[in-house]
Design a protein around this motif. Sequence first.
Motif, mmCIF file in Angstrom:
data_model
loop_
_atom_site.group_PDB
_atom_site.id
_atom_site.type_symbol
_atom_site.label_atom_id
_atom_site.label_comp_id
_atom_site.label_asym_id
_atom_site.label_seq_id
_atom_site.Cartn_x
_atom_site.Cartn_y
_atom_site.Cartn_z
ATOM 1 N N PRO A 150 26.801 95.131 -7.918
ATOM 2 C CA PRO A 150 27.305 93.922 -7.431
ATOM 3 C C PRO A 150 28.022 93.916 -6.007
ATOM 4 C CG PRO A 150 28.483 95.119 -9.260
ATOM 5 C CD PRO A 150 27.473 96.026 -9.106
ATOM 6 N N TYR A 151 28.045 92.860 -5.663
ATOM 7 C CA TYR A 151 28.571 92.828 -4.373
ATOM 8 C C TYR A 151 30.074 93.198 -4.404
ATOM 9 C CZ TYR A 151 30.518 91.031 0.215
ATOM 10 O OH TYR A 151 31.059 90.992 1.485
ATOM 11 N N SER A 152 30.545 93.867 -3.465
ATOM 12 C CA SER A 152 32.070 94.568 -3.640
ATOM 13 C C SER A 152 32.684 94.200 -2.097
ATOM 14 C CB SER A 152 32.135 95.892 -3.703
ATOM 15 O OG SER A 152 31.271 96.710 -2.802
ATOM 16 N N GLY A 153 32.419 93.332 -1.383
ATOM 17 C CA GLY A 153 33.046 92.825 -0.333
ATOM 18 C C GLY A 153 32.444 93.426 0.894
ATOM 19 N N GLY A 205 11.045 87.752 -1.925
ATOM 20 C CA GLY A 205 10.594 88.412 -0.401
ATOM 21 C C GLY A 205 11.631 88.665 0.184
ATOM 22 N N TRP A 206 12.990 88.213 0.101
ATOM 23 C CA TRP A 206 14.226 88.956 0.764
ATOM 24 C C TRP A 206 14.142 90.490 0.564
ATOM 25 C CZ3 TRP A 206 17.442 84.708 -1.457
ATOM 26 C CH2 TRP A 206 17.251 83.422 -0.743
ATOM 27 N N GLU A 207 14.133 90.725 -0.679
ATOM 28 C CA GLU A 207 14.222 92.098 -1.121
ATOM 29 C C GLU A 207 13.044 93.035 -0.422
ATOM 30 O OE1 GLU A 207 15.923 95.136 -3.285
ATOM 31 O OE2 GLU A 207 16.664 93.269 -2.858
ATOM 32 N N LEU A 208 11.897 92.584 -0.577
ATOM 33 C CA LEU A 208 10.732 93.266 0.144
ATOM 34 C C LEU A 208 10.896 93.338 1.508
ATOM 35 C CD1 LEU A 208 7.799 91.493 -1.948
ATOM 36 C CD2 LEU A 208 8.592 93.923 -1.943
ATOM 37 N N SER A 209 11.403 92.402 2.121
ATOM 38 C CA SER A 209 11.523 92.316 3.589
ATOM 39 C C SER A 209 12.665 93.183 4.146
ATOM 40 C CB SER A 209 11.667 90.983 4.036
ATOM 41 O OG SER A 209 13.043 90.247 3.994
ATOM 42 N N PHE A 210 13.826 93.256 3.269
ATOM 43 C CA PHE A 210 14.790 94.214 3.806
ATOM 44 C C PHE A 210 14.411 95.627 3.273
ATOM 45 C CE2 PHE A 210 17.627 90.308 3.811
ATOM 46 C CZ PHE A 210 18.024 90.604 5.193
ATOM 47 N N VAL A 256 23.689 88.584 -0.967
ATOM 48 C CA VAL A 256 24.209 87.905 0.068
ATOM 49 C C VAL A 256 23.000 86.881 0.587
ATOM 50 C CG1 VAL A 256 25.179 88.310 2.387
ATOM 51 C CG2 VAL A 256 25.764 89.623 0.498
ATOM 52 N N ARG A 257 22.044 87.373 0.873
ATOM 53 C CA ARG A 257 21.023 86.366 1.348
ATOM 54 C C ARG A 257 20.631 85.063 0.333
ATOM 55 N NH1 ARG A 257 18.633 82.978 3.216
ATOM 56 N NH2 ARG A 257 17.062 82.951 4.733
ATOM 57 N N LEU A 284 22.702 90.605 9.338
ATOM 58 C CA LEU A 284 22.960 90.740 7.749
ATOM 59 C C LEU A 284 22.702 92.261 7.341
ATOM 60 C CD1 LEU A 284 22.032 88.223 5.152
ATOM 61 C CD2 LEU A 284 21.751 90.492 4.898
ATOM 62 N N ALA A 285 21.573 92.669 7.737
ATOM 63 C CA ALA A 285 21.172 94.046 7.346
ATOM 64 C C ALA A 285 22.416 95.038 7.975
ATOM 65 C CB ALA A 285 19.764 94.296 7.966
ATOM 66 N N GLY A 286 22.895 94.963 9.273
ATOM 67 C CA GLY A 286 23.798 95.729 9.596
ATOM 68 C C GLY A 286 25.416 95.702 9.221
ATOM 69 N N LEU A 287 25.386 94.691 8.517
ATOM 70 C CA LEU A 287 26.695 94.347 7.838
ATOM 71 C C LEU A 287 26.919 94.649 6.304
ATOM 72 C CD1 LEU A 287 27.862 91.315 9.956
ATOM 73 C CD2 LEU A 287 28.749 93.672 10.280
ATOM 74 N N VAL A 288 25.865 94.714 5.886
ATOM 75 C CA VAL A 288 25.804 94.766 4.348
ATOM 76 C C VAL A 288 24.906 95.773 3.818
ATOM 77 C CG1 VAL A 288 25.197 93.242 2.277
ATOM 78 C CG2 VAL A 288 26.049 92.213 4.289
ATOM 79 N N GLU A 289 25.744 96.394 2.540
ATOM 80 C CA GLU A 289 24.931 97.623 2.362
ATOM 81 C C GLU A 289 23.486 97.211 1.659
ATOM 82 O OE1 GLU A 289 25.619 100.515 2.261
ATOM 83 O OE2 GLU A 289 27.856 100.564 3.023
ATOM 84 N N PRO A 290 22.626 97.874 1.702
ATOM 85 C CA PRO A 290 20.991 97.845 1.185
ATOM 86 C C PRO A 290 20.843 97.176 -0.100
ATOM 87 C CG PRO A 290 21.124 99.898 2.505
ATOM 88 C CD PRO A 290 22.647 99.424 2.148
ATOM 89 N N ASP A 291 21.913 97.630 -1.204
ATOM 90 C CA ASP A 291 21.650 97.131 -2.314
ATOM 91 C C ASP A 291 22.436 95.745 -2.644
ATOM 92 O OD1 ASP A 291 24.147 97.957 -2.276
ATOM 93 O OD2 ASP A 291 24.040 99.251 -3.918
ATOM 94 N N GLN A 292 22.899 95.230 -1.462
ATOM 95 C CA GLN A 292 23.609 93.884 -1.560
ATOM 96 C C GLN A 292 23.014 92.696 -0.843
ATOM 97 O OE1 GLN A 292 27.564 95.023 -0.557
ATOM 98 N NE2 GLN A 292 27.949 96.488 -2.167
#
Length: 425
Positions: A417-420, A329-334, A137-138, A125-133
Amino acid sequence: MPGHQIVPPPGSPRRLAYAQLANSVGDGAYYVTSALYFTDIVGLSPARVGLALTLGWGLGAVAGVPLGHLADRRGARGTAVLLSIATAAAVASFLFARSWPAFLAAALLYTCCQCGLGAARQALLAGLVEPDQRTAVRAHLQSTTNAGLAIGAALGGVALAIGTESAYLAAFALDAACFLLSALVLLRLPKLAPTPPATGGEATFGVVRDRPYALITVLNAVLLLYMPLLSLIIPLWIVRRTDAPAWLVSGLLVLNTVSVVVFQVRIAQRVNGITSAARAVRSAGALMLVACVGFAAAAHGSGAWVAALLLLAGAVIQVAAEMMLASGGWELSFGLAPEGKHGQYQGFFGSGQAVARMLGPLLLTSLILGWGAGGWLLLGGVFLAAGAGMVPAARWAAGDRAAGGSPAVKASSAAAPYSGPTAAP
């Protein structure tokens, strides 16, 4: 990104959601049938089943870091696919476990593969999605997971209603098949470049020396002790220590599942950086205290309907806290993990779930059923303290990243916002 949407828009995130859905359908069927199968059909004692799972989740907590590191070094997609297949094999091995040693071996393999798979999927997920998204997505994936667990639990319920050995084995076979289906879905995702090996004096498993991240993981693990509440502690509390009707157990489980499916994405949209994530966790700890007070007040003497209302109110507050904790937790962990090392960092952070599964049932059963209302209040105080500690811990971690020249950590910037998808299949 519409808050009501359960799955993310088309592309890699949606395929991640489909893979997660396949896993969770199978897991739902497994969770509701496994304990009764191994005790009633195979003939193992509940104590031995519990011991094997405790040992398994303990080993899984340790295995998550090296398996996550493997995802970083060899590629997250390939590692996730292999671990999905290995998990399918582990579930299939339960079909042939007719003794405690065989069950123990299968349980150890299953828990290690599950923990490693979780780390690899997070790295993917981290490799396929931009950090602020990533948190958004999670959140979609979590909603998808709960929907899948509900479907799987219903299918497992059919096996329980039939009650034959063949019906139980069919539920296990379904779980194994779902992991194989998940592997096929993951194969359709883009292949990510592996992280180069550590150079110079850099530690191979740098996460174990990252004290701020370790503190955040420990605090999160303490808060994750809520996990056995609805599945084990509250059912026992309702039946043994309150006047509420027993059918409320099912109602509270349905309430929790549906709430996460419907509201998790909306809650996650409020978390847009390290600062807001830490505050969300702090609020979650405070809400968990309030929920524990409600559960404690429902003890014998309050009357059936008053107890039911108190339990319902506590469950509503608890699931709100659960969703806030997950989002923070997701935001902190990523956000606090260096790019290129998400596998081992997510494996380490995810060990909190394994620890909660390992220690939570025994610890909370003794605390709540042994101490009654006082146990609930003590547990709530622990949740409050752990949540409050997350704010200075996150501040320390963010400062440590900035001082050490690590990748920048956003402190309060708004998430776009998520943009794809960020990578084409």
